[in-house]
Write an enzyme that holds these catalytic residues in place. Structure first.
Site, PDB file in Angstrom:
ATOM      1  N   VAL A  12       2.741   5.729   9.171  1.00  0.00           N
ATOM      2  CA  VAL A  12       2.732   4.858  10.343  1.00  0.00           C
ATOM      3  C   VAL A  12       1.830   5.413  11.446  1.00  0.00           C
ATOM      4  CG1 VAL A  12       4.164   3.995  12.238  1.00  0.00           C
ATOM      5  CG2 VAL A  12       4.954   3.809   9.886  1.00  0.00           C
ATOM      6  N   LYS A  36      -2.534  19.596   7.781  1.00  0.00           N
ATOM      7  CA  LYS A  36      -2.844  18.167   7.840  1.00  0.00           C
ATOM      8  C   LYS A  36      -3.887  17.889   8.929  1.00  0.00           C
ATOM      9  CE  LYS A  36       0.551  14.527   7.072  1.00  0.00           C
ATOM     10  NZ  LYS A  36       1.857  14.007   7.478  1.00  0.00           N
ATOM     11  N   GLU A 152       7.511  -0.971  13.675  1.00  0.00           N
ATOM     12  CA  GLU A 152       6.358  -1.185  12.789  1.00  0.00           C
ATOM     13  C   GLU A 152       6.803  -1.941  11.538  1.00  0.00           C
ATOM     14  OE1 GLU A 152       2.951  -0.408  13.066  1.00  0.00           O
ATOM     15  OE2 GLU A 152       3.177  -1.752  11.356  1.00  0.00           O
ATOM     16  N   PHE A 250       8.926 -11.645  -2.064  1.00  0.00           N
ATOM     17  CA  PHE A 250      10.048 -10.721  -2.273  1.00  0.00           C
ATOM     18  C   PHE A 250      11.116 -11.271  -3.191  1.00  0.00           C
ATOM     19  CE2 PHE A 250       9.652  -6.698   0.007  1.00  0.00           C
ATOM     20  CZ  PHE A 250       8.359  -6.886   0.444  1.00  0.00           C
ATOM     21  N   CYS A 261      11.603   3.529   3.101  1.00  0.00           N
ATOM     22  CA  CYS A 261      12.290   2.770   4.148  1.00  0.00           C
ATOM     23  C   CYS A 261      13.477   1.914   3.718  1.00  0.00           C
ATOM     24  CB  CYS A 261      11.270   1.956   4.925  1.00  0.00           C
ATOM     25  SG  CYS A 261      10.283   3.080   5.949  1.00  0.00           S
ATOM     26  N   LYS A 321       5.724   1.959  -5.601  1.00  0.00           N
ATOM     27  CA  LYS A 321       5.046   0.665  -5.689  1.00  0.00           C
ATOM     28  C   LYS A 321       3.563   0.962  -5.896  1.00  0.00           C
ATOM     29  CE  LYS A 321       3.893  -1.335  -1.696  1.00  0.00           C
ATOM     30  NZ  LYS A 321       3.994  -2.026  -0.414  1.00  0.00           N
ATOM     31  N   ARG A 328       8.541   8.830  -2.343  1.00  0.00           N
ATOM     32  CA  ARG A 328       9.880   8.872  -1.750  1.00  0.00           C
ATOM     33  C   ARG A 328      10.763   7.773  -2.345  1.00  0.00           C
ATOM     34  NH1 ARG A 328       8.238   9.593   4.567  1.00  0.00           N
ATOM     35  NH2 ARG A 328       6.548   8.206   3.965  1.00  0.00           N
TER      36      ARG A 328
HETATM   37  N1  NAI Z   1       6.186   4.582   5.813  1.00  0.00           N
HETATM   38  C1  NAI Z   1       6.220   3.310   6.161  1.00  0.00           C
HETATM   39  O1  NAI Z   1       5.705   2.455   5.451  1.00  0.00           O
HETATM   40  C2  NAI Z   1       6.891   2.859   7.415  1.00  0.00           C
HETATM   41  C3  NAI Z   1       7.639   3.737   8.187  1.00  0.00           C
HETATM   42  N2  NAI Z   1       8.275   3.281   9.329  1.00  0.00           N
HETATM   43  C4  NAI Z   1       9.005   4.234  10.164  1.00  0.00           C
HETATM   44  O2  NAI Z   1       8.041   5.021  10.890  1.00  0.00           O
HETATM   45  C5  NAI Z   1       8.497   6.359  11.048  1.00  0.00           C
HETATM   46  C6  NAI Z   1       7.490   7.315  10.456  1.00  0.00           C
HETATM   47  O3  NAI Z   1       7.426   7.121   9.066  1.00  0.00           O
HETATM   48  P1  NAI Z   1       6.289   7.781   8.152  1.00  0.00           P
HETATM   49  O4  NAI Z   1       4.970   7.556   8.797  1.00  0.00           O
HETATM   50  O5  NAI Z   1       6.518   7.319   6.786  1.00  0.00           O
HETATM   51  O6  NAI Z   1       6.681   9.341   8.315  1.00  0.00           O
HETATM   52  P2  NAI Z   1       6.060  10.620   7.642  1.00  0.00           P
HETATM   53  O7  NAI Z   1       7.199  11.473   7.270  1.00  0.00           O
HETATM   54  O8  NAI Z   1       5.050  10.214   6.620  1.00  0.00           O
HETATM   55  O9  NAI Z   1       5.259  11.313   8.842  1.00  0.00           O
HETATM   56  C7  NAI Z   1       5.843  11.865   9.983  1.00  0.00           C
HETATM   57  C8  NAI Z   1       4.864  12.888  10.594  1.00  0.00           C
HETATM   58  O10 NAI Z   1       5.388  13.342  11.844  1.00  0.00           O
HETATM   59  C9  NAI Z   1       5.057  14.737  11.989  1.00  0.00           C
HETATM   60  N3  NAI Z   1       5.928  15.336  13.010  1.00  0.00           N
HETATM   61  C10 NAI Z   1       7.256  15.638  12.939  1.00  0.00           C
HETATM   62  N4  NAI Z   1       7.680  16.144  14.107  1.00  0.00           N
HETATM   63  C11 NAI Z   1       6.618  16.172  14.957  1.00  0.00           C
HETATM   64  C12 NAI Z   1       6.419  16.570  16.317  1.00  0.00           C
HETATM   65  N5  NAI Z   1       7.406  17.068  17.059  1.00  0.00           N
HETATM   66  N6  NAI Z   1       5.190  16.429  16.846  1.00  0.00           N
HETATM   67  C13 NAI Z   1       4.159  15.934  16.114  1.00  0.00           C
HETATM   68  N7  NAI Z   1       4.291  15.536  14.838  1.00  0.00           N
HETATM   69  C14 NAI Z   1       5.496  15.649  14.259  1.00  0.00           C
HETATM   70  C15 NAI Z   1       5.237  15.278  10.594  1.00  0.00           C
HETATM   71  O11 NAI Z   1       4.552  16.493  10.416  1.00  0.00           O
HETATM   72  C16 NAI Z   1       4.646  14.123   9.739  1.00  0.00           C
HETATM   73  O12 NAI Z   1       3.261  14.311   9.523  1.00  0.00           O
HETATM   74  C17 NAI Z   1       9.884   6.386  10.396  1.00  0.00           C
HETATM   75  O13 NAI Z   1      10.840   6.138  11.387  1.00  0.00           O
HETATM   76  C18 NAI Z   1       9.845   5.238   9.416  1.00  0.00           C
HETATM   77  O14 NAI Z   1      11.127   4.700   9.178  1.00  0.00           O
HETATM   78  C19 NAI Z   1       8.171   1.994   9.747  1.00  0.00           C
HETATM   79  C20 NAI Z   1       7.428   1.088   9.029  1.00  0.00           C
HETATM   80  C21 NAI Z   1       6.714   1.447   7.833  1.00  0.00           C
HETATM   81  O1  UGA Z   2       9.949  -0.103   7.219  1.00  0.00           O
HETATM   82  C1  UGA Z   2       9.131   0.144   6.346  1.00  0.00           C
HETATM   83  O2  UGA Z   2       8.801   1.279   6.000  1.00  0.00           O
HETATM   84  C2  UGA Z   2       8.466  -0.928   5.571  1.00  0.00           C
HETATM   85  O3  UGA Z   2       9.293  -1.179   4.407  1.00  0.00           O
HETATM   86  C3  UGA Z   2       8.757  -2.140   3.517  1.00  0.00           C
HETATM   87  O4  UGA Z   2       7.475  -1.752   3.056  1.00  0.00           O
HETATM   88  P1  UGA Z   2       7.241  -0.711   1.837  1.00  0.00           P
HETATM   89  O5  UGA Z   2       8.484   0.087   1.626  1.00  0.00           O
HETATM   90  O6  UGA Z   2       5.988   0.005   2.130  1.00  0.00           O
HETATM   91  O7  UGA Z   2       6.946  -1.588   0.547  1.00  0.00           O
HETATM   92  P2  UGA Z   2       7.445  -3.010  -0.019  1.00  0.00           P
HETATM   93  O8  UGA Z   2       6.269  -3.737  -0.497  1.00  0.00           O
HETATM   94  O9  UGA Z   2       8.335  -3.699   0.926  1.00  0.00           O
HETATM   95  O10 UGA Z   2       8.285  -2.553  -1.292  1.00  0.00           O
HETATM   96  C4  UGA Z   2       9.494  -1.814  -1.169  1.00  0.00           C
HETATM   97  C5  UGA Z   2      10.165  -1.717  -2.531  1.00  0.00           C
HETATM   98  O11 UGA Z   2      10.684  -2.988  -2.921  1.00  0.00           O
HETATM   99  C6  UGA Z   2      10.249  -3.306  -4.231  1.00  0.00           C
HETATM  100  N1  UGA Z   2      10.091  -4.782  -4.346  1.00  0.00           N
HETATM  101  C7  UGA Z   2       9.368  -5.464  -3.425  1.00  0.00           C
HETATM  102  C8  UGA Z   2       9.241  -6.833  -3.517  1.00  0.00           C
HETATM  103  C9  UGA Z   2       9.864  -7.530  -4.563  1.00  0.00           C
HETATM  104  O12 UGA Z   2       9.796  -8.765  -4.694  1.00  0.00           O
HETATM  105  N2  UGA Z   2      10.579  -6.816  -5.468  1.00  0.00           N
HETATM  106  C10 UGA Z   2      10.715  -5.449  -5.391  1.00  0.00           C
HETATM  107  O13 UGA Z   2      11.398  -4.841  -6.245  1.00  0.00           O
HETATM  108  C11 UGA Z   2       8.929  -2.557  -4.418  1.00  0.00           C
HETATM  109  O14 UGA Z   2       8.662  -2.336  -5.778  1.00  0.00           O
HETATM  110  C12 UGA Z   2       9.221  -1.278  -3.668  1.00  0.00           C
HETATM  111  O15 UGA Z   2       9.885  -0.343  -4.496  1.00  0.00           O
HETATM  112  C13 UGA Z   2       8.605  -3.467   4.274  1.00  0.00           C
HETATM  113  O16 UGA Z   2       8.035  -4.448   3.410  1.00  0.00           O
HETATM  114  C14 UGA Z   2       7.726  -3.294   5.509  1.00  0.00           C
HETATM  115  O17 UGA Z   2       7.664  -4.507   6.239  1.00  0.00           O
HETATM  116  C15 UGA Z   2       8.321  -2.194   6.384  1.00  0.00           C
HETATM  117  O18 UGA Z   2       7.522  -1.948   7.511  1.00  0.00           O
END
Ligand code: NAI
Ligand code: UGA
Length: 443
Positions: A12, A36, A152, A250, A261, A321, A328
Site C-alpha cells: 500500500v 528495502k 485503501e 467475486f 487482508c 492469487k 501471505r
Molecule cells: N496489501 C494490500 O493489498 C492492502 C493492504 N491494506 C492495508 O494497508 C496496510 C499496509 O499493508 P501492506 O502494505 O500490505 O503492509 P506490508 O507489511 O507489506 O508493509 C508495511 C511496511 O511498513 C514498514 N514499517 C513498519 N513500521 C514502520 C515505522 N514505524 N516506520 C516506517 N515504516 C514502518 C515495514 O517495514 C513494511 O515495509 C495494512 O493495514 C493493510 O491491511 C489495505 C488495502 C490493500
Molecule cells: O484490503 C485489502 O488488502 C484488499 O483486499 C482485497 O484485495 P487482494 O487481497 O489483493 O486480492 P483479491 O483479488 O480481492 O483476492 C483475495 C482472495 O480472494 C480470492 N478470490 C477472489 C475473487 C473470487 O471471485 N474468488 C476468490 O476465491 C483470490 O483468489 C484471493 O485468494 C480486496 O479486493 C481489495 O479491495 C482490498 O483493498
C-alpha cells in the site's frame, strides 16, 4: 501540488507514494527496513506489482520521489503524512496496532509545522481517534495535527491500475478543511471521492472486505452443492451475475480466499463487533467456510490416491492469487504442508512467488523451473493459482505425467478440452472428467 510523506513502503505505502508522485506531488517514502530503502533508492521495487517499477524509476528521475529511513528527514516540509504500515493479525484475531501507534509517536516527535495525517492502513473503528490522541499527547512542537481516515481499496496484482481507476476514494474526517485538501490531492486520479465521518470511513473498509469475502464463501458453498447435484457453478455464477443487484464480480468458486487482508480483516471485524458485545454470526460462518474450502483439493486428491506416500505431486501456483509475489495466507501454505506430512514428494512451480515461497514453505518442497518440469513424471497435479502461464499451458504437457490426473482449485481449464485430451480432471463445483475415459489408453 503538495509535499507529502508516506510512512511504510509495503504494497500500500509504496504504491501510494509512487502514484502520488506520478500525479505531480513531491513524495518522500519512509521505511524502517534499511535494506528495502537502499533498494528503492536505487530504483528497484522490493515487491512485484505490474507497472510499479517503471513508474517508480520515472518519478525518481524527475526528482519527485525520495526514500529514507529517517522519519525526521521525511517529515521535514511535509504538509501531509500518510500512514501505511502493517496492521497484522494478533493470535486472537484482533488487529495489531503497534506499528501504527509507533508511527503516531514518530510523527508527534518530528513534525515542525501544521500537518494532516492520513491513515491508509486498515484500522479498527476508533483507531484514528486514538492516533489523534497519541499525537496530541506527545507533540514536541506547538503545531496542529489533524488526523483523517483514507482507507485503501487496491488489489494486489493490479495495484497501480486500481489507484488510477478505483471505484471511490473514501475520506473520513472531522475537519472539512482537511477533507477538502485530501480531495484536492487526489483530484488528478479522477476517482469519485466519498466524504464521511472518521468512524464510518473505518467501517467502510472492513465492511467492504467482509462483504467480498462473504460473496466468495457463498459461491464456494453453492459450488459444493453443485458438485453433489451435477450442476456447474460457473454457469450458476454467470446466471446470477447477470442480475445487476448481485453483480458478476467475486463469484469465482475456488479453494477459498487468501492474501494479507481478507483472512485478517474478517477476523478483525468479528473482534470489533465482539468488543461492543455483538456476535457477528454471518461473518463467523464465512471464515469457517473458507477454512473448510482450503482443504478441498487434498480431499479430492485423497479420494483418488488414498495413500500419498512416495507419490510425486505437482503443485502449480503458490501465490494467493496471480500477478503477485505475496505468499501471505496463500492456500499453498496449507496444501503443501499436508502433502508433505502425508509423505508425498512435492514439486512446485510459481512464475513469480517462488523466492518468497522458499522463505516460508517446508524445506522438503522441491521447486521446478516451469509447468512442464513440475508435472514431469508426477502422479497428480494440483492447480492452486490461476496464473496465465498455467491457464494457457498446452494440454499435452500433462502427457508427461506418470498418470494425467489434474485437480484444479481455480477452474482454469475447459472441461470439454480436458475430456478431448483424455485427462482425468476434477475442478471446483463443476462435473468431473472421470478416469473411465482413460482405461483403454496406455501411455
Ligand atoms: N496489501 C494490500 O493489498 C492492502 C493492504 N491494506 C492495508 O494497508 C496496510 C499496509 O499493508 P501492506 O502494505 O500490505 O503492509 P506490508 O507489511 O507489506 O508493509 C508495511 C511496511 O511498513 C514498514 N514499517 C513498519 N513500521 C514502520 C515505522 N514505524 N516506520 C516506517 N515504516 C514502518 C515495514 O517495514 C513494511 O515495509 C495494512 O493495514 C493493510 O491491511 C489495505 C488495502 C490493500
Ligand atoms: O484490503 C485489502 O488488502 C484488499 O483486499 C482485497 O484485495 P487482494 O487481497 O489483493 O486480492 P483479491 O483479488 O480481492 O483476492 C483475495 C482472495 O480472494 C480470492 N478470490 C477472489 C475473487 C473470487 O471471485 N474468488 C476468490 O476465491 C483470490 O483468489 C484471493 O485468494 C480486496 O479486493 C481489495 O479491495 C482490498 O483493498
Amino acid at each position: 501540488m503538495r509535499t507529502i510523506a508516506v510512512v511504510g513502503t509495503g504494497y500500500v505505502g509504496l504504491v501510494t507514494g509512487v502514484s502520488l508522485s506520478e500525479i505531480g506531488h513531491t513524495v518522500t517514502c519512509i521505511d524502517i527496513d534499511e535494506e528495502k530503502v537502499k533498494r528503492m533508492q536505487q530504483g528497484e521495487s522490493p515487491i512485484y506489482e505490474p507497472g510499479l517499477s517503471d513508474m517508480m524509476s520515472k518519478n525518481i528521475e524527475k526528482k519527485r520521489l525520495f526514500f529514507t529511513t529517517v522519519h525526521e528527514e521525511g517529515f521535514k516540509n511535509a504538509e501531509v503524512i500518510y500512514i501505511a504500515v502493517g496492521t497484522p493479525e494478533r493470535e486472537d484475531g484482533s488487529a495489531n496496532l503497534a506499528f501504527v501507534e509507533q508511527v503516531a509517536k514518530d510523527i508527534a516527535a518530528n513534525v515542525t509545522q501544521d500537518t494532516i495525517v492520513v491513515t491508509k492502513s486498515t484500522v479498527p473503528v476508533g483507531t484514528n481517534d486514538r492516533i489523534q490522541s497519541i499525537i496530541n499527547e506527545n507533540l514536541a512542537k506547538n503545531v496542529k495535527v489533524e488526523v483523517a481516515s483514507n482507507p485503501e481499496f487496491l488489489k494486489e496484482g493490479s495495484a497501480i491500475y486500481d489507484s488510477f481507476n478505483g471505484d471511490r476514494i473514501v475520506v473520513g474526517s472531522n475537519s472539512e478543511e482537511a477533507a477538502n485538501i485530501i480531495e484536492e490531492i487526489n483530484k488528478p486520479f479522477g476517482v469519485p471521492v466519498f466524504k464521511t465521518g472518521i468512524k464510518s470511513a473505518e467501517m467502510i473498509k472492513y465492511a467492504s472486505n467482509a462483504f467480498l469475502a462473504t460473496k466468495i464463501s457463498f459461491i464456494n458453498e453453492i459450488s459444493n452443492i453443485c458438485e453433489r447435484l451435477d450442476a456447474n457453478v460457473e454457469d450458476v455464477a454467470n446466471g446470477m451475475g447477470m442480475d445487476k443487484r448481485i453483480g458478476d464480480k467475486f463469484l469465482n468458486a475456488g479453494i477459498g480466499y487468501g492474501g494479507s487482508c481478507f483472512p485478517k480483516d474478517t477476523k478483525a471485524l468479528i473482534q470489533i463487533a465482539g468488543n461492543v458485545k455483538y456476535d457477528f454470526e454471518l461473518l463467523k460462518g464465512v471464515v469457517k467456510v473458507n477454512q473448510k474450502q482450503q482443504g478441498l483439493l487434498i480431499e479430492k486428491l485423497k479420494e483418488r490416491l488414498p495413500d500419498l506416500k512416495g507419490k510425486r505431486i505437482a503443485v502449480l501456483g503458490l501465490a494467493f492469487k496471480p500477478n503477485t509475489d505475496d505468499m501471505r495466507e496463500a492456500a499453498s501454505l496449507v496444501v503443501t504442508e499436508e502433502l508433505i506430512n502425508a509423505g508425498a514428494d512435492v514439486v512446485a512451480y510459481d512464475p513469480i512467488a517462488m523466492e518468497n515461497a522458499k522463505k516460508i514453505l517446508n524445506d522438503e518442497l522441491q521447486y521446478a523451473n516451469g509447468v512442464e518440469e513440475a508435472v514431469n513424471g508426477s502422479d497428480a497435479a494440483l492447480v492452486l493459482t490461476e496464473w496465465d502461464e498455467v491457464k494457457n499451458v498446452e494440454l499435452d504437457v500433462f502427457d508427461r505425467m506418470a498418470y494425467p490426473l489434474v485437480i484444479d482449485g481455480r477452474n482454469c481449464f475447459s472441461i470439454e478440452e480436458m475430456k478431448e485430451n483424455r485427462i482425468e480432471y476434477h475442478s471446483v463445483g463443476r462435473p468431473s472428467v472421470s478416469s473411465d475415459s482413460r482405461q483403454a489408453i496406455t501411455r
